[in-house]
Design a protein around this motif. Structure first.
Motif, mmCIF file in Angstrom:
data_model
loop_
_atom_site.group_PDB
_atom_site.id
_atom_site.type_symbol
_atom_site.label_atom_id
_atom_site.label_comp_id
_atom_site.label_asym_id
_atom_site.label_seq_id
_atom_site.Cartn_x
_atom_site.Cartn_y
_atom_site.Cartn_z
ATOM 1 N N THR A 90 0.835 -1.194 0.000
ATOM 2 C CA THR A 90 0.000 0.000 0.000
ATOM 3 C C THR A 90 0.875 1.251 0.000
ATOM 4 O O THR A 90 1.790 1.376 0.819
ATOM 5 C CB THR A 90 -0.938 -0.002 1.227
ATOM 6 N N LEU A 91 0.555 2.150 -0.921
ATOM 7 C CA LEU A 91 1.288 3.405 -1.063
ATOM 8 C C LEU A 91 0.354 4.575 -0.788
ATOM 9 O O LEU A 91 -0.711 4.675 -1.401
ATOM 10 C CB LEU A 91 1.839 3.544 -2.486
ATOM 11 N N LEU A 92 0.743 5.445 0.131
ATOM 12 C CA LEU A 92 0.020 6.684 0.370
ATOM 13 C C LEU A 92 0.507 7.694 -0.658
ATOM 14 O O LEU A 92 1.713 7.957 -0.766
ATOM 15 C CB LEU A 92 0.302 7.191 1.789
ATOM 16 N N LEU A 93 -0.425 8.241 -1.441
ATOM 17 C CA LEU A 93 -0.051 9.192 -2.485
ATOM 18 C C LEU A 93 0.049 10.602 -1.923
ATOM 19 O O LEU A 93 -0.741 11.000 -1.080
ATOM 20 C CB LEU A 93 -1.081 9.184 -3.614
ATOM 21 N N GLN A 94 1.008 11.330 -2.427
ATOM 22 C CA GLN A 94 1.087 12.760 -2.145
ATOM 23 C C GLN A 94 0.085 13.451 -3.065
ATOM 24 O O GLN A 94 -0.105 13.025 -4.208
ATOM 25 C CB GLN A 94 2.500 13.280 -2.413
ATOM 26 N N PRO A 95 -0.572 14.497 -2.582
ATOM 27 C CA PRO A 95 -1.534 15.194 -3.461
ATOM 28 C C PRO A 95 -0.870 15.629 -4.771
ATOM 29 O O PRO A 95 0.254 16.130 -4.774
ATOM 30 C CB PRO A 95 -1.968 16.390 -2.626
ATOM 31 N N TYR A 96 -1.589 15.382 -5.836
ATOM 32 C CA TYR A 96 -1.198 15.818 -7.180
ATOM 33 C C TYR A 96 0.121 15.210 -7.659
ATOM 34 O O TYR A 96 0.806 15.779 -8.499
ATOM 35 C CB TYR A 96 -1.166 17.356 -7.259
ATOM 36 N N THR A 97 0.448 14.034 -7.132
ATOM 37 C CA THR A 97 1.661 13.360 -7.589
ATOM 38 C C THR A 97 1.548 12.997 -9.066
ATOM 39 O O THR A 97 0.456 12.791 -9.591
ATOM 40 C CB THR A 97 1.955 12.105 -6.744
ATOM 41 N N LYS A 98 2.676 12.910 -9.709
ATOM 42 C CA LYS A 98 2.731 12.492 -11.107
ATOM 43 C C LYS A 98 3.059 10.993 -11.149
ATOM 44 O O LYS A 98 3.552 10.425 -10.194
ATOM 45 C CB LYS A 98 3.787 13.302 -11.852
#
Length: 190
Positions: A90-98
């Motif tokens: 599971t990966l927590l995404l940073q907002p607006y990541t590419k």
């Protein structure tokens, strides 16, 4: 005559391949609108696991859902496959990541934090087909069945499908049933 799982996989892959780019995007927008309608009545849900589309598989454009969730201030997770196993990390995404594509054409976030999956409240589940009881057919590798089995049973499992439900799909012992499926036309409860 009913089709077995492999025949259904082939049939739905061909149906997806026949969608024009315009149809794929229109249906993705309609699914996103239905996701937004579904979530507007469930404000308590703020932690979402989302798959991202593999272009060669002609999957739903879930970046549209990601944009909505981020604008809403929700937390978005995705997964990365562990080499030589069925484990999804599971990966927590940073907002607006590419995103960039790995060697298999899978979108991988450029920025993320590896986390446990305890906070997840909703998993949007990829699928090729589903039936009227919430059974689904994926691509046959089993990654999502293993992942879903590792989650708390209260986590909502929501399929996203371009196409309507099949009458019946024979489940296997390891298959995890959906709670909902969202199509361009409907929000289906199981």
């Amino acid at each position: 005559m009913s089709l077995d799982k492999q025949q259904l996989r082939t049939f739905y892959k061909e149906l997806r391949a026949a969608l024009s780019d315009e149809e794929l995007e229109r249906k993705s927008l309609e699914i996103t609108d239905n996701v937004i309608a579904f979530l507007s009545e469930r404000k308590e849900l703020i932690h979402f696991h989302l798959f991202f589309p593999i272009p060669k598989q002609r999957e739903i454009n879930t970046y549209l859902i990601k944009e909505y969730l981020e604008l809403n201030g929700d937390t978005v997770y995705t997964s990365r496959v562990e080499s030589d196993s069925l484990i999804l990390h599971t990966l927590l995404l940073q907002p607006y990541t590419k995103f960039q594509f790995d060697t298999w054409g899978i979108p991988v976030p450029e920025e993320f934090e590896l986390v446990t999956n305890e906070s997840i409240q909703v998993v949007f589940v990829p699928l090729l087909a589903f039936d009227q009881k919430g059974h689904r057919i994926g691509f046959g590798k089993g990654y999502y069945d293993v992942f879903l089995a590792s989650l708390d049973p209260s986590v909502l499992k929501i399929g996203l499908s371009f196409f309507p439900a099949e009458l019946s799909i024979s489940p296997e012992l390891h298959d995890i049933q959906l709670d909902y499926c969202i199509t361009p036309e409907n929000i289906i409860t199981f």
